[in-house]
Design an enzyme around this catalytic site. Structure first.
Site, PDB file in Angstrom:
ATOM      1  N   GLY A 151       0.826  -1.202   0.000  1.00 39.36           N
ATOM      2  CA  GLY A 151       0.000   0.000   0.000  1.00 39.36           C
ATOM      3  C   GLY A 151       0.860   1.252   0.000  1.00 39.36           C
ATOM      4  N   CYS A 152       0.281   2.357   0.415  1.00 42.65           N
ATOM      5  CA  CYS A 152       0.960   3.658   0.401  1.00 42.65           C
ATOM      6  C   CYS A 152       2.335   3.576   1.054  1.00 42.65           C
ATOM      7  CB  CYS A 152       0.103   4.692   1.119  1.00 42.65           C
ATOM      8  SG  CYS A 152       0.945   6.252   1.415  1.00 42.65           S
ATOM      9  N   PHE A 153       3.365   3.938   0.294  1.00 49.13           N
ATOM     10  CA  PHE A 153       4.719   3.793   0.837  1.00 49.13           C
ATOM     11  C   PHE A 153       5.054   4.828   1.902  1.00 49.13           C
ATOM     12  CE2 PHE A 153       6.262   5.478  -3.591  1.00 49.13           C
ATOM     13  CZ  PHE A 153       5.748   6.749  -3.343  1.00 49.13           C
TER      14      PHE A 153
END
Length: 222
Positions: A53-55
């Site tokens: 997901g969102c890094f």
């Protein structure tokens, strides 16, 4: 009743906060869009790569762990060379937002990193994490050796056996090919933007949950 309605309204508003909306709100900011430089591997260190997901959030979570020197946000799992954030976000390259972890295996073994990876996100949701939807947010564990593949598959089997989630893990287990570091402004984003709506409503709760799950593996003071 009014209190309940107010809470419901807040919940609905927060559910509308996505990575895409955060990007839209930040368009006017001055950003360093040049690719970040990867750190040199130090003697005795190893490297691992995950997509979860969102890094912005995942980078922060891995950097909390004792034995991890640095985590770098970037892109992996696609075909195009040197992809940009916009290209990845528009599903043009096949890459997933990923994090490359530089760590000391004498302090934190690979098995523990895999456990942290599974705790860092929901590995049972296909091509999404929370409000963020798309293949760029898919769950991937990239292995570099046959031993790492065995470790990942065993960890997934144990995770499924816990019954913590009703659905099975959908994490892709694939051989590592190449990692492209994301633009400079993405590195350390979580700590640089503590008041941003997306960080507060989406990332911070995940990080706090991760801290509780991995409490005995965190660096001092975390």
């Amino acid at each position: 009743m009014r209190h309940f309605l107010a809470l419901l309204l807040v919940s609905l508003l927060l559910s509308c906060v996505t990575k895409k909306s955060a990007d839209e709100n930040n368009k006017s900011d001055v950003k360093d869009t040049s690719p970040a430089k990867l750190p040199e591997l130090k003697p005795g260190e190893a490297v691992a790569t995950f997509a979860a997901g969102c890094f912005w959030c995942i980078e922060e979570e891995f950097e909390l762990l004792r034995g991890v020197r640095e985590a770098v946000s970037g892109y992996a799992g696609g075909e195009q060379e040197n992809p940009t954030y916009e290209q990845v976000g528009n599903n043009e390259t096949g890459h997933a937002e990923s994090v490359q972890v530089y760590y000391d295996p004498k302090i934190i073994p690979y098995d523990t990193l895999v456990k942290a990876f599974l705790y860092a996100h929901d590995p049972t949701t296909l091509n999404r994490q929370g409000p963020d939807v798309g293949t760029q947010y898919r769950s991937v564990a990239f292995y570099r050796t046959p031993e790492e593949k065995v470790s990942i598959e065993a960890a997934i089997k144990r995770f499924n056996a816990t019954g913590e989630h009703h659905d099975p893990v959908v994490t892709q287990v694939v051989p590592f090919k190449v990692f492209y570091p994301a633009e400079v402004y993405h590195q350390g984003y979580y700590r640089a933007h503590p008041d941003e709506a997306y960080i507060v409503s989406v990332s911070e709760p995940k990080v706090n949950k991760f801290k509780k799950r991995m409490a005995d593996k965190l660096k001092a003071g975390q």
